[in-house]
Design a protein around this motif. Sequence first.
Motif, short mmCIF file in Angstrom:
data_model
loop_
_atom_site.label_atom_id
_atom_site.label_comp_id
_atom_site.label_asym_id
_atom_site.label_seq_id
_atom_site.Cartn_x
_atom_site.Cartn_y
_atom_site.Cartn_z
N HIS A 10 -26.60 57.38 -39.72
CA HIS A 10 -25.22 57.85 -39.80
C HIS A 10 -24.42 57.47 -38.54
N CYS A 11 -25.06 57.47 -37.39
CA CYS A 11 -24.41 57.00 -36.16
C CYS A 11 -25.49 56.64 -35.15
N CYS A 12 -25.08 56.05 -34.04
CA CYS A 12 -26.05 55.59 -33.04
C CYS A 12 -26.69 56.76 -32.30
N THR A 13 -25.94 57.84 -32.12
CA THR A 13 -26.51 59.02 -31.45
C THR A 13 -27.77 59.46 -32.19
N SER A 28 -24.49 50.78 -32.31
CA SER A 28 -23.47 51.63 -32.95
C SER A 28 -22.47 50.78 -33.74
N GLN A 41 -19.65 52.56 -34.65
CA GLN A 41 -18.51 53.48 -34.52
C GLN A 41 -17.22 52.66 -34.39
N VAL A 94 -17.70 47.45 -36.85
CA VAL A 94 -17.51 48.87 -37.17
C VAL A 94 -17.91 49.19 -38.61
N GLY A 97 -16.78 52.70 -39.34
CA GLY A 97 -16.27 54.07 -39.18
C GLY A 97 -17.22 54.79 -38.25
N GLU A 98 -18.17 55.50 -38.81
CA GLU A 98 -19.34 55.97 -38.06
C GLU A 98 -20.53 55.18 -38.58
N GLY A 99 -21.46 54.87 -37.70
CA GLY A 99 -22.66 54.17 -38.16
C GLY A 99 -23.53 53.76 -36.99
N ALA A 131 -20.62 52.97 -46.05
CA ALA A 131 -20.53 52.55 -44.65
C ALA A 131 -21.31 51.27 -44.44
#
Length: 366
Positions: free
Chosen positions: A56-59, A179, A181, A187, A189-191, A235
Motif C-alpha cells: 500500500h505504501c513504502c512505509t 515508494s 507516493q 507515482v 498516489g500511495e504505493g 494503484a
Amino acid sequence: MTKRISFAGPSITEKEVSYVLDAVQNGWYENYDGYVKRLEQTFADYLGVKYALATHCCTLALHLAAAALGLKQGDEVIVTDFSWVATAYAIAYTGATCVFTDITPDTWTIDPTCIENAITPRTRAIMLVHTFGQPAEMDEILALAQKYHLAIIEDAAPALGSEYKGKRVGTFGDIACFSFQGAKMAVSGEGGILVTNSEEYYRRACLLASMGRTDSRAVFWSDVLGYQYTMGNLAASLALAQLERADVLMEKKRALFSRYALNLKNTAGIYLITEKEYCKSNYCYPSILLKHHTREQRDAILAGLRERNIHARPAFPRMSGFPVLERRFENPVAAEVEAKGISLPSAANLTEDDIDFVCDSLLRLL
Ligand SMILES: Cc1ncc(COP(=O)(O)O)c(C=O)c1O
C-alpha cells in the motif's frame, strides 16, 4: 497569479490513462490482481532481483522488511538520522531500537565512518537511505555489514533508477523498499514495493502482508499475526505505466537538475548536492545547503519563495529528536542540514524557464 511552481508532481500520459481505465473496466473477476502481478514482475526485472512485493505504501514495505528480518525488542538497528520519519518508525514498529548516526555533508546519506562506532553486540542491521535519490556509499556499508554480520535494509523510497557504480540501488542490501507516493518520480498516489533476492524474506513478507493467511487448515485460516499491506490493482496499473516510463521520467529529473546546476553551481554560499562521479542520481529532490544562513533566515527564504508561488521544502528534522524515540544523538552534520537545507521544486511539469525563475528568486532573496 503566476504559475504555481510545485515542489513535485508526476508526468501523466495516455499510457497511464489507458492502464488505469483498463484496470477500472477489466481488473476484476479473474483479472483482479493482474496489474499487481505485472508490476511486481516488471519491477523485479527492472532491478534484476528475484522477488518483488507491491504494498500500500513504502512505509509498510519498510515495516515488512524489518519484520521479515525478525527484528524485535532488544535488537539495535543503525539508522541514518536524516530521513522522513517512516525510515525510523518502520524499525520502531518491531520493538527494535534505532541507533541514529550522522550523514556525509556531500550527499546527505549515512556516513559509513559513523556506523562502526555505533555497533554494539546488540546491533542486527543497518537501515540506510538513498537520500533524495543520491546513492549511499554502498562499498563501505557492505564491507561493515559483512565484517559484523549485519543485515542491510535499503530505504530507496525516492531513488528509483539511481545507480551506484553502474548497479541500480535496491540491489545491494538484503531487502530494499521503494515508494510510489505522489511526490516521487514514479507515482501511484500511495504505493510501495519491497524487493529482495532472498526467498525466505520474500515468503515471510508475503505472509505478513496478507494477514498471515495460509489456508493451511481452512479457507481464511491465519497462522500468524499479519497485516493487510498489499497494493490494490488500480494503484498497480498506474505504478506499472510509470515504471515502464522510468527512463523518461529520470531524464526529465536530471534535466531539471542540470538547469539548477547551471544557475547555482558556483554561487557563493550555496552548496548544491551533486552526484559522485561513480554514481547516477535520479535527482528526485534537487537540494542545497545555505552555508552562511541561520535556520530563521532559511525559513524566511522559503516563505519569500512561497510568496512568488514557488513551493520548496525545508530539510528533514533529525528523527532522533522525535518524542516517541527514546534515545538522543548529536549528529552535527544532520543538525546543520536540518537548519540550512532546502529541497527545490522539480515537478515533472516544470520548464527550464521555471527553474531559472526559481533560481533568480532564490538569489534575490539571498
Ligand atoms: C526516505 C523515505 N522513506 C520512506 C518513505 C515512505 O514512503 P511512503 O510515503 O510511500 O510510505 C518516504 C516518503 O516520502 C521517504 O522519503
